[in-house]
Design an enzyme around this catalytic site. Structure first.
Site, PDB file in Angstrom:
ATOM      1  N   GLU A 289       0.833  -1.200   0.000  1.00  0.00           N
ATOM      2  CA  GLU A 289       0.000   0.000   0.000  1.00  0.00           C
ATOM      3  C   GLU A 289       0.870   1.253   0.000  1.00  0.00           C
ATOM      4  OE1 GLU A 289      -4.009   1.658   2.182  1.00  0.00           O
ATOM      5  OE2 GLU A 289      -2.452   0.794   3.434  1.00  0.00           O
ATOM      6  N   GLY A 422       3.482   1.397  10.971  1.00  0.00           N
ATOM      7  CA  GLY A 422       3.095   0.785  12.240  1.00  0.00           C
ATOM      8  C   GLY A 422       2.587  -0.621  12.013  1.00  0.00           C
ATOM      9  N   ALA A 423       1.782  -0.785  10.958  1.00  0.00           N
ATOM     10  CA  ALA A 423       1.250  -2.094  10.584  1.00  0.00           C
ATOM     11  C   ALA A 423       0.579  -1.960   9.228  1.00  0.00           C
ATOM     12  CB  ALA A 423       0.259  -2.603  11.622  1.00  0.00           C
ATOM     13  N   MET A 424       0.240  -3.097   8.633  1.00  0.00           N
ATOM     14  CA  MET A 424      -0.429  -3.109   7.330  1.00  0.00           C
ATOM     15  C   MET A 424      -1.474  -4.204   7.316  1.00  0.00           C
ATOM     16  SD  MET A 424      -0.902  -1.930   4.356  1.00  0.00           S
ATOM     17  CE  MET A 424      -2.143  -2.635   3.259  1.00  0.00           C
ATOM     18  N   GLU A 425      -2.699  -3.849   6.866  1.00  0.00           N
ATOM     19  CA  GLU A 425      -3.877  -4.690   7.037  1.00  0.00           C
ATOM     20  C   GLU A 425      -4.056  -5.770   5.990  1.00  0.00           C
ATOM     21  OE1 GLU A 425      -5.348  -0.921   4.772  1.00  0.00           O
ATOM     22  OE2 GLU A 425      -3.927  -1.396   6.378  1.00  0.00           O
ATOM     23  N   ASN A 426      -3.000  -6.223   5.314  1.00  0.00           N
ATOM     24  CA  ASN A 426      -3.147  -7.260   4.286  1.00  0.00           C
ATOM     25  C   ASN A 426      -4.180  -8.299   4.730  1.00  0.00           C
ATOM     26  OD1 ASN A 426      -0.609  -6.145   3.085  1.00  0.00           O
ATOM     27  ND2 ASN A 426       0.289  -7.119   4.872  1.00  0.00           N
ATOM     28  N   HIS A 457      -6.952  -1.390  15.136  1.00  0.00           N
ATOM     29  CA  HIS A 457      -7.014  -0.647  13.865  1.00  0.00           C
ATOM     30  C   HIS A 457      -6.950  -1.596  12.675  1.00  0.00           C
ATOM     31  CE1 HIS A 457      -6.153   3.080  11.478  1.00  0.00           C
ATOM     32  NE2 HIS A 457      -5.618   2.187  10.659  1.00  0.00           N
ATOM     33  N   GLU A 458      -5.989  -2.510  12.705  1.00  0.00           N
ATOM     34  CA  GLU A 458      -5.808  -3.401  11.552  1.00  0.00           C
ATOM     35  C   GLU A 458      -6.928  -4.415  11.424  1.00  0.00           C
ATOM     36  OE1 GLU A 458      -3.651  -2.354   9.574  1.00  0.00           O
ATOM     37  OE2 GLU A 458      -2.775  -0.988  11.034  1.00  0.00           O
ATOM     38  N   HIS A 461      -9.841  -2.901   9.693  1.00  0.00           N
ATOM     39  CA  HIS A 461      -9.621  -2.830   8.248  1.00  0.00           C
ATOM     40  C   HIS A 461     -10.100  -4.092   7.528  1.00  0.00           C
ATOM     41  CE1 HIS A 461      -7.692   0.856   7.198  1.00  0.00           C
ATOM     42  NE2 HIS A 461      -6.658   0.703   8.004  1.00  0.00           N
TER      43      HIS A 461
END
Length: 1015
Positions: A289, A422-426, A457-458, A461
């Site tokens: 992203e 911080g993180a990624m919602e894959n 948060h993730e 998503h």
């Protein structure tokens, strides 16, 4: 994606140079254009080290408007750009004074007129003959031209015309299914890949255009036949041309390629770490992203091009591979490698695809028919349990709240040692920084609050962003604003002991501060270029998006907000949406006498927020609204009106939610009639609305008197009054004397939210005075803080604490106390630090005090060395980050330069921490000018690591410049970014930086006398 610090792919500019039209009238070779990334530091024009000469006592604050005086002061400060401008003036002057070497007589006026007339006639005849087609004067006239022939197409890398000339892909072809095979080589840092794409032709076309970045395409076939591939690198596009139109239907496109792993934090990139045995371990992970899936495989890399994905990964036997979906089989290959094949995915966008090849281990649990697993490196396997428990609880909550169960059979949460965001919602494979997922044995509730927030948060998503996705990046807030709101709402329900509401209040204040600038943007705004897409990942999309959703939820009743959200998710399940789709869903379920779509439209398409002014005369209250804009000098719109759901309370009932009354302000002004006289009115109950309130003189006086009883208003309202009056002071609506009048009550305050907000506001002013070398005023501000907070600072415990609220407060109080060198604070911190060192680091310092204690310890040579060793060898990531903050707070210039260099090159400090290092150094007088110079001198290297417009670049620029308040620094900032060309000066964050400096200058100019008199 959580904006801890996010990173995007380096992408080229979208610009056609006018000079290129000189080559051919209808072909523009955009490939010759200089790429926007990386910017070579040798090409950047700036004045290194000049700002370092701005030392205390040089009087840079006294520069006036007269250019001669300014230039004289600039020479004193070593600013050689003034010399350059002088040279340019000299050169220009000498040129204008040059006399012709010879002389000739002037022609007569008659001769001149006749000559001009003859010239005009000749030129006119020539233009008619040359430009008018021969068919113009025939009986039939000229045939109509095909306007599409006038399109300008760029040249591909082969020199052939590239058949597409837009950044967005054509809509005539859509992907239906990808089958991706990857073979990463972690020894040589390369990978081979192939992708088979089933495409559907929706409209007849002769071209297929998709994305590809830094991929060496070795072969492509279409329906089994080899086809040539054209590439246009500036827009990261490839194309296949066909001699005849492709008819509607489905086709197969196969592409084979090789590539290097990405050398930044996006695409398919390699990472490494050193284990506790001293062995270097390597792994490969993805971060796609917003625009980096194209770095891993050719694809239609836009959110609306949803498809399914079947992924196969070849690896060495000692590694594992992970992807979005569960693994269905592993095949042993003849070369000793193994191939993992994963189940075909659900329909999703390319930016959500993910895969990892690493030596990780995991713990798992079954939750509502979903296997939830947390992965980490073996050395940190015992730090995953809190995340596993938290994810399980939140997954159950979201399944119930949305009334749609998480649709996949597995949910992996993976801690990556080297990860920028911080993180990624894959979907099904969420990636995290280790700091935001792992919790050690000595981690405090505050550390757990951070981890819980990022997980919440993730997971949100997985519904908002993954199940239902925004159509284009202009509506990024539908993803990020909703996930941000849901993280706070879910934690408040599932983990009430984490006191997340105070954190959400601080987030709303942060969003207001950014949105008060002219450089802000609407929540939903037009974006087209890659850089504009990058810049959407900011406080407006995240925090303001969450804030307006809170306001809407507080306005609706009887669970209508939740009903509307469920309606929206069910209607657009696995589809793409725009903002209006959400508002329409909420409008359909709302029974309130308010048009939700009309109201919320005013909050999403207009930048900024309203200032509501309240004037009371008996029972009649006059309300008016205007745009709250700190810097109106470049404003283009003075007519903005919002539909504001105003809330208010009075002294008869002011604390409970049931006390709240609502008045909808839609016009510029309106009259509110009260049923009876009241002593005071407080608008914006608990700061649930995204606006600031200003009262008339009597209104402020009444509220300030009411605050003498601190329990008369909820703590959120008391914090909001502090926040609002400081903001109004910056706007010039109230005097700073009035601010100090309100602050007198703070000695009686006991709650965390108002106390930390007051400390934050006063700390900002103190740092501005300190960096402006206003030594006397800085000392007096220090005394003011000591007078108002000193007794509270002294009463804080240095022992272990369990309450998040108390820990948050004491952490803020003691960090401020030690930074101001209060003797008791520094003595206590030094005592704990020595105990920790003497015990061989086994003594447990309370985690919330660790940063403060370490910062005090870092001020000695031995202490700094101990902390550097701790940073290198600690396996607790929360401790490592606090240690790094302490290292960067040193006053030793040599150490400051060393830590800047090492955090950028990544040799001894992870490059992902460079924005944190800049931010920490810039807080202190000793290093902030060195950090600014370092940014200028190394801009090329920085933009190789972090792409322009990214969240990391935003943090770096604001950290380095936000505390400037002099004309000298303003000019220096403007000159540096202007020297970078359009890619520098046109960044929204650069506009924000210069606005902030100007605002600092204005505030100082207006309030220095007041501070002198009243502090």
């Amino acid at each position: 994606m959580d904006s801890f610090e996010s990173e995007r792919a380096p992408l080229p500019r979208n610009m056609i140079e006018n000079s290129m039209f000189e080559e051919e009238p209808d072909v523009v070779d955009l490939a010759k254009e200089s790429p926007s990334y990386p910017i070579d530091s040798d090409d950047v024009v700036y004045e290194p080290r000049s700002s370092r000469l701005l030392v205390r006592g040089l009087g840079e604050n006294d520069l006036d408007e007269d250019e001669e005086d300014y230039e004289s002061s600039a020479r004193l400060l070593g600013m050689s750009f003034m010399n350059r401008s002088s040279n340019q003036r000299s050169a220009s002057s000498s040129y204008t004074r040059q006399q012709p070497s010879g002389s000739c007589s002037m022609p007569s006026a008659k001769t001149t007129v006749v000559g001009v007339l003859i010239l005009v006639v000749v030129v006119s005849i020539f233009m008619v003959i040359y430009f008018v087609p021969g068919c113009t004067f025939t009986r039939n006239g000229c045939p109509k031209t095909n306007s599409t022939m006038n399109n300008v197409y760029p040249k591909s890398t082969s020199g052939e015309l590239f058949p597409w000339n837009e950044l967005r892909l054509p809509s005539s072809v859509h992907p239906v299914r990808y089958e991706i095979s990857l073979q990463p080589d972690l020894k040589n840092m390369i990978f081979q890949g192939s992708v088979s794409i089933k495409v559907e032709v929706l409209h007849e076309t002769k071209i297929i255009v998709l994305h590809s970045s830094d991929l060496n395409i070795t072969k492509a076939t279409f329906e089994g036949k080899v086809v040539p591939v054209l590439e246009y690198k500036p827009w990261l596009q490839i194309a296949i041309k066909f001699p005849e139109d492709l008819k509607k239907g489905t086709y197969s496109l196969n592409i084979h390629y090789t590539a290097n792993f990405s050398n930044s934090y996006d695409g398919f990139y390699n990472s490494s770490y050193v284990d506790t045995n001293g062995t270097k371990r390597v792994l490969a992970a993805t971060q796609f992203e917003p625009l980096a899936a194209r770095k891993a495989f050719p694809c239609f890399d836009e959110p609306a091009f949803k498809s399914t994905f079947l992924i196969k990964i070849t690896r060495e036997p000692n590694y594992i591979s992970l992807s979005n979906m569960p693994k269905v089989k592993t095949t042993d290959l003849k070369n000793g490698l193994q191939e993992d094949e994963f189940k075909e995915s659900d329909t999703m966008s390319t930016y959500l695809v993910a895969f990892i090849v690493a030596e990780f281990i995991s713990y798992s649990r079954n939750v509502s028919n979903t296997t939830v697993s947390v992965y980490a490196i073996p050395d940190k396997k015992e730090q995953v349990h809190y995340a596993l428990d938290t994810a399980a609880k939140l997954l159950k909550f979201y399944n119930t709240f949305f009334e749609i169960d998480y649709p996949l059979r597995k949910l992996d949460l993976v801690a990556i040692p080297d990860f920028l965001a911080g993180a990624m919602e894959n979907w099904g494979l969420i990636t995290f920084r280790e700091t935001t997922l792992l919790v050690g044995n000595n981690s405090s509730p505050i550390d757990k609050q951070l981890v819980t927030s990022v997980i919440a948060h993730e997971l949100a998503h997985q519904w908002f962003g993954n199940l239902v996705t925004m159509r284009w990046w202009n509506d990024l807030w539908l993803n990020e604003g909703f996930a941000t709101y849901m993280q706070y709402m879910s934690i408040s329900n599932v983990f009430p002991h984490l006191d997340i509401n105070t954190e959400f209040l601080n987030v709303r204040f942060k969003a207001l501060a950014k949105d008060a600038l002219n450089s802000s943007h609407p929540v939903s705004t037009v974006v087209s270029t890659p850089e504009q897409v990058e810049e959407m990942f900011d406080s407006v999309s995240y925090e303001k998006g969450a804030s307006i959703l809170l306001m809407l939820n507080a306005t609706l009743r009887d669970g209508e907000f939740r009903k509307g959200v469920i309606e929206y998710l069910q209607k657009y399940n696995r589809s793409n949406t725009e903002s209006e789709d959400l508002w329409n869903s909420l409008s359909q379920v709302s029974k309130q006498n308010v048009n939700v779509s009309e109201m919320m439209h005013t909050w999403t398409v207009r930048k900024g927020f309203p200032l509501v002014t309240v004037k009371r005369n008996g029972t009649q209250v006059t309300l008016s609204q205007e745009h709250f804009l700190l810097n109106a000098e470049n404003s283009t719109d003075n007519s903005s009106l919002w539909h504001i759901p105003l809330t208010y309370v009075n002294e008869s009932c002011s604390v409970l939610s049931s006390c709240k009354q609502v008045f909808h302000l839609k016009d510029k002004t309106a009259i509110l009639k009260l049923p009876a006289k009241v002593k005071w009115l407080k608008f914006n109950f608990r700061s649930e609305g995204f606006y600031i309130v200003h009262y008339d003189v009597e209104g402020w006086k009444d509220l300030i008197e009411a605050l003498q009883n601190v329990t008369v208003l909820p703590c959120e309202d008391r914090a909001a009054l502090i926040n609002n009056i400081f903001a109004l002071s910056r706007l010039g609506k109230v005097s700073f004397r009035q601010v100090l009048n309100l602050m007198n009550y703070i000695k009686n305050e006991t709650e965390t939210a108002p106390l930390t907000e007051a400390l934050f506001q006063l700390g900002q002013i103190y740092r501005l005075l300190d960096k402006r070398s206003e030594l006397n005023l800085a000392s007096r501000m220090k005394s003011y803080i000591d007078d108002h907070f000193g007794s509270l600072m002294e009463s804080q415990s240095w022992e272990l604490e369990s309450s998040v609220s108390k820990m948050t407060l004491r952490s803020a109080l003691l960090e401020m106390a030690c930074s101001l060198n209060r003797l008791n604070c520094t003595t206590q911190a030094k005592r704990l630090f020595d105990q920790w060192v003497d015990s061989n680091k086994t003594f447990q310092i309370p985690s919330d005090l660790m940063t403060t204690v370490f910062k005090v310890g870092a001020q000695t040579e031995d202490g700094w060395d101990v902390l550097l060793s701790t940073y290198k060898h600690s396996i607790c990531d929360a401790e490592k980050r606090k240690t790094l903050e302490a290292l960067a707070s040193t006053q030793d210039v040599r150490k400051i330069i060393w830590i800047l260099q090492k955090s950028l090159d990544g040799s001894e400090i992870q490059t992902q921490e460079f924005p944190l290092v800049i931010h920490t150094i810039c807080k202190n007088f000793a290093g902030y000018l060195y950090a600014w110079d370092f940014v200028k001198e190394n801009w090329g290297k920085i933009t190789q690591k972090f792409s322009i417009g990214s969240f990391a670049i935003q943090n770096i620029i604001i950290s380095a410049t936000s505390q400037f308040s002099t004309k000298t620094h303003l000019m220096e900032t403007q000159n540096f970014f202007s020297s970078l060309g359009a890619k520098g000066s046109q960044m929204r964050i650069v506009q924000e930086a210069t606005e902030t400096i100007k605002q600092n200058m204005r505030w100082m100019e207006k309030n220095l006398d007041t501070l002198q008199h009243w502090l």
